[in-house]
Design a protein around this motif. Sequence first.
Motif, PDB file in Angstrom:
ATOM      1  N   LYS A 184       0.820  -1.222   0.000  1.00  0.00           N
ATOM      2  CA  LYS A 184       0.000   0.000   0.000  1.00  0.00           C
ATOM      3  C   LYS A 184       0.852   1.269   0.000  1.00  0.00           C
ATOM      4  N   ASP A 185       2.126   1.171   0.424  1.00  0.00           N
ATOM      5  CA  ASP A 185       3.003   2.343   0.480  1.00  0.00           C
ATOM      6  C   ASP A 185       4.051   2.345  -0.625  1.00  0.00           C
ATOM      7  N   ASN A 186       3.816   1.549  -1.681  1.00  0.00           N
ATOM      8  CA  ASN A 186       4.760   1.559  -2.793  1.00  0.00           C
ATOM      9  C   ASN A 186       4.890   2.993  -3.332  1.00  0.00           C
ATOM     10  N   PRO A 187       6.107   3.566  -3.373  1.00  0.00           N
ATOM     11  CA  PRO A 187       6.260   4.953  -3.843  1.00  0.00           C
ATOM     12  C   PRO A 187       5.769   5.147  -5.270  1.00  0.00           C
ATOM     13  N   ARG A 188       5.884   4.105  -6.098  1.00  0.00           N
ATOM     14  CA  ARG A 188       5.446   4.235  -7.480  1.00  0.00           C
ATOM     15  C   ARG A 188       3.948   3.946  -7.557  1.00  0.00           C
ATOM     16  N   LYS A 189       3.154   4.984  -7.798  1.00  0.00           N
ATOM     17  CA  LYS A 189       1.704   4.848  -7.833  1.00  0.00           C
ATOM     18  C   LYS A 189       1.197   4.373  -9.199  1.00  0.00           C
ATOM     19  N   ASP A 190       1.880   4.766 -10.259  1.00  0.00           N
ATOM     20  CA  ASP A 190       1.472   4.392 -11.618  1.00  0.00           C
ATOM     21  C   ASP A 190       2.471   3.376 -12.155  1.00  0.00           C
ATOM     22  N   LEU A 191       2.006   2.175 -12.424  1.00  0.00           N
ATOM     23  CA  LEU A 191       2.909   1.115 -12.902  1.00  0.00           C
ATOM     24  C   LEU A 191       3.252   1.262 -14.379  1.00  0.00           C
ATOM     25  N   GLY A 192       2.617   2.203 -15.065  1.00  0.00           N
ATOM     26  CA  GLY A 192       2.946   2.441 -16.468  1.00  0.00           C
ATOM     27  C   GLY A 192       2.324   1.412 -17.400  1.00  0.00           C
ATOM     28  N   ASP A 193       2.750   1.448 -18.649  1.00  0.00           N
ATOM     29  CA  ASP A 193       2.231   0.543 -19.679  1.00  0.00           C
ATOM     30  C   ASP A 193       2.828  -0.854 -19.482  1.00  0.00           C
ATOM     31  N   LEU A 194       1.979  -1.843 -19.257  1.00  0.00           N
ATOM     32  CA  LEU A 194       2.434  -3.217 -18.998  1.00  0.00           C
ATOM     33  C   LEU A 194       2.340  -4.109 -20.233  1.00  0.00           C
ATOM     34  N   THR A 195       2.019  -3.526 -21.390  1.00  0.00           N
ATOM     35  CA  THR A 195       1.759  -4.334 -22.590  1.00  0.00           C
ATOM     36  C   THR A 195       2.951  -5.211 -22.960  1.00  0.00           C
ATOM     37  N   GLU A 196       4.126  -4.621 -23.100  1.00  0.00           N
ATOM     38  CA  GLU A 196       5.311  -5.375 -23.532  1.00  0.00           C
ATOM     39  C   GLU A 196       5.725  -6.391 -22.477  1.00  0.00           C
ATOM     40  N   LEU A 197       5.699  -5.979 -21.200  1.00  0.00           N
ATOM     41  CA  LEU A 197       6.102  -6.895 -20.136  1.00  0.00           C
ATOM     42  C   LEU A 197       5.133  -8.075 -20.053  1.00  0.00           C
ATOM     43  N   THR A 198       3.847  -7.809 -20.225  1.00  0.00           N
ATOM     44  CA  THR A 198       2.846  -8.887 -20.198  1.00  0.00           C
ATOM     45  C   THR A 198       3.099  -9.880 -21.334  1.00  0.00           C
ATOM     46  N   ALA A 199       3.385  -9.356 -22.536  1.00  0.00           N
ATOM     47  CA  ALA A 199       3.660 -10.226 -23.685  1.00  0.00           C
ATOM     48  C   ALA A 199       4.898 -11.075 -23.446  1.00  0.00           C
ATOM     49  N   SER A 200       5.936 -10.460 -22.841  1.00  0.00           N
ATOM     50  CA  SER A 200       7.177 -11.192 -22.567  1.00  0.00           C
ATOM     51  C   SER A 200       6.939 -12.301 -21.543  1.00  0.00           C
ATOM     52  N   ILE A 201       6.183 -11.998 -20.502  1.00  0.00           N
ATOM     53  CA  ILE A 201       5.910 -13.005 -19.469  1.00  0.00           C
ATOM     54  C   ILE A 201       5.019 -14.109 -20.012  1.00  0.00           C
ATOM     55  N   ARG A 202       4.076 -13.745 -20.869  1.00  0.00           N
ATOM     56  CA  ARG A 202       3.205 -14.760 -21.477  1.00  0.00           C
ATOM     57  C   ARG A 202       4.038 -15.729 -22.332  1.00  0.00           C
ATOM     58  N   ALA A 203       5.097 -15.201 -22.974  1.00  0.00           N
ATOM     59  CA  ALA A 203       5.930 -16.039 -23.856  1.00  0.00           C
ATOM     60  C   ALA A 203       6.999 -16.809 -23.087  1.00  0.00           C
ATOM     61  N   SER A 204       7.620 -16.159 -22.082  1.00  0.00           N
ATOM     62  CA  SER A 204       8.794 -16.770 -21.445  1.00  0.00           C
ATOM     63  C   SER A 204       8.668 -16.968 -19.942  1.00  0.00           C
ATOM     64  N   GLY A 205       7.573 -16.498 -19.369  1.00  0.00           N
ATOM     65  CA  GLY A 205       7.427 -16.604 -17.923  1.00  0.00           C
ATOM     66  C   GLY A 205       8.150 -15.475 -17.212  1.00  0.00           C
ATOM     67  N   VAL A 206       8.088 -15.510 -15.874  1.00  0.00           N
ATOM     68  CA  VAL A 206       8.772 -14.493 -15.057  1.00  0.00           C
ATOM     69  C   VAL A 206      10.216 -14.936 -14.865  1.00  0.00           C
ATOM     70  N   LEU A 207      11.159 -14.169 -15.441  1.00  0.00           N
ATOM     71  CA  LEU A 207      12.569 -14.568 -15.433  1.00  0.00           C
ATOM     72  C   LEU A 207      13.317 -14.055 -14.204  1.00  0.00           C
ATOM     73  N   GLN A 208      12.740 -13.079 -13.513  1.00  0.00           N
ATOM     74  CA  GLN A 208      13.373 -12.539 -12.305  1.00  0.00           C
ATOM     75  C   GLN A 208      12.381 -12.617 -11.156  1.00  0.00           C
ATOM     76  N   ASN A 209      12.841 -13.205 -10.037  1.00  0.00           N
ATOM     77  CA  ASN A 209      11.908 -13.435  -8.934  1.00  0.00           C
ATOM     78  C   ASN A 209      11.432 -12.129  -8.284  1.00  0.00           C
ATOM     79  N   LEU A 210      10.299 -12.231  -7.582  1.00  0.00           N
ATOM     80  CA  LEU A 210       9.784 -11.136  -6.769  1.00  0.00           C
ATOM     81  C   LEU A 210      10.340 -11.289  -5.359  1.00  0.00           C
ATOM     82  N   THR A 211      10.431 -10.190  -4.637  1.00  0.00           N
ATOM     83  CA  THR A 211      10.770 -10.232  -3.213  1.00  0.00           C
ATOM     84  C   THR A 211       9.508  -9.877  -2.441  1.00  0.00           C
TER      85      THR A 211
END
Length: 494
Positions: free
Chosen positions: A28-55
């Motif tokens: 809820k306190d993430n400084p970045r309020k707008d995540l921006g355009d996710l189109t390219e990242l979504t396409a990449s993840i759909r094709a190759s999965g998540v290549l870098q883990n989340l913390t």
Amino acid sequence: MTTIHKHKEENQMAELTYIETKKIYPHKDNPRKDLGDLTELTASIRASGVLQNLTVIPGHTMTHGEWLKTKKRALTEEDEALAQALEDAANSQWSPDGYTVIIGHRRLAAAKEAGLTEVPCVVTQMSRKKQLQTMLTENMQRSDLTVYEQAEGFQMMLDLGSTVEEIAADSGFSASTIRRRVKLLALDKERFKASEARGATLQDYMELDKIKDTTLKNQVLDTIGTANFQNELRKAQETEKNKAFTQARLAEVTPWADNGKDVPGLNYVKSYCTWNWKADSKVQRPKDAGTVRYYYKEERDGISIYREKPDETEEQSDQEREQEEAQKKEDQRGKQLGEINQRHRELRTAFIRDFQVKESDMAAICAFTCNAMIGGSWGWDVDGELLADLLHLEIDDETTDEDLKEMLQDDQSRRFPWGYKLLAVAYAATEDENQCYYDRHWNNTKQIWVWQHKKDKTLTSLYNDLEELLGYELSDEEKAMQDGSHAVFTGEPA
């Protein structure tokens, strides 16, 4: 949950684990309020999965619906200890269930959009202060935050007890930059966001910091990213300077004069304003201030002194009093016109000073130079002081024309390209502080000197060349001065 492999993080063994996306919540306190355009990242993840883990950290901040559900369960639970635990959890709005993202908000959103049901995560424990610090640093390293989001992030860290110096060490920003960013939070948030959308730069916000009054700052903020910004910035600085001058004069006259704002039938005595104030000027207390009642009225740039009507034998004629009052107003208007003219001259000079000469500009510069020099003799129509300002030359009253020519040849330490030097000479030859869109004439009817609009073909020609050849943008006020529609001419409220 399926364990994939292990790696070290902060000197501890941390498991890389797949977690269901529905169990992961954004912070809820993430400084970045707008995540921006996710189109390219979504396409990449759909094709190759998540290549870098989340913390992520265990638990999450409850939604309002979850909070109500927990409160209801706490009220109906017969187990007193469990009821108290649920009550405490509801009051803190924190649930031990699920996970909260610290690093990877965009990846999580894109993974959900791509239809992934689980993503690779590293689960860690962090204090709230460490959470904010990590998110702030991560986003800043990627240049993902807007200036305002940076300011909000810095303020959150300060609220949690960090010092400016500690934030500077962790974020890589200087302490002075952090202080300037936090000061921006005093500005209107929506106006600030609008200025960012107009392409405001960090330099623009640093310029805005020259203004102290928050209300004035917000007014000028509305012009950032437009051709009016520099002009409005200078106007606001003049307003603050005039206000400070007025306050200083008020402190000197209030011991012997009362506020005459709504007092009718007073006789004008004298004005103490920036337009008639000199370095050695002083406010003089009238000798009869102990027996005659005096008043002051605040002006745009100072104060005027009035007195009660004296005995008939001493009273000025109505005509003389009206003439003095009218002349005072005209003198004030003349000062205002001078300020406007000087401000606009500074705008034009700043434009030339910051002009970056490119090879593609040379034809335009030569054309500008030819237009500027036509009709003038070489050299001594050139404003030497202005040229020295543009080229950083040190001159004095004994500098000759030949000295100036030699300086233009011998400035290797400055490394000004000849294209810029040619532009500077041409501008210094055509810019003249006497060029303006007003003049003063005697009004026989009123028997006073008055100010009026006038055309200035030379100044208009300079503006045309700056605009058409070099890309200068006239502010609205400059246009109004040029065509005579400015309030200072029409008498409308400024």
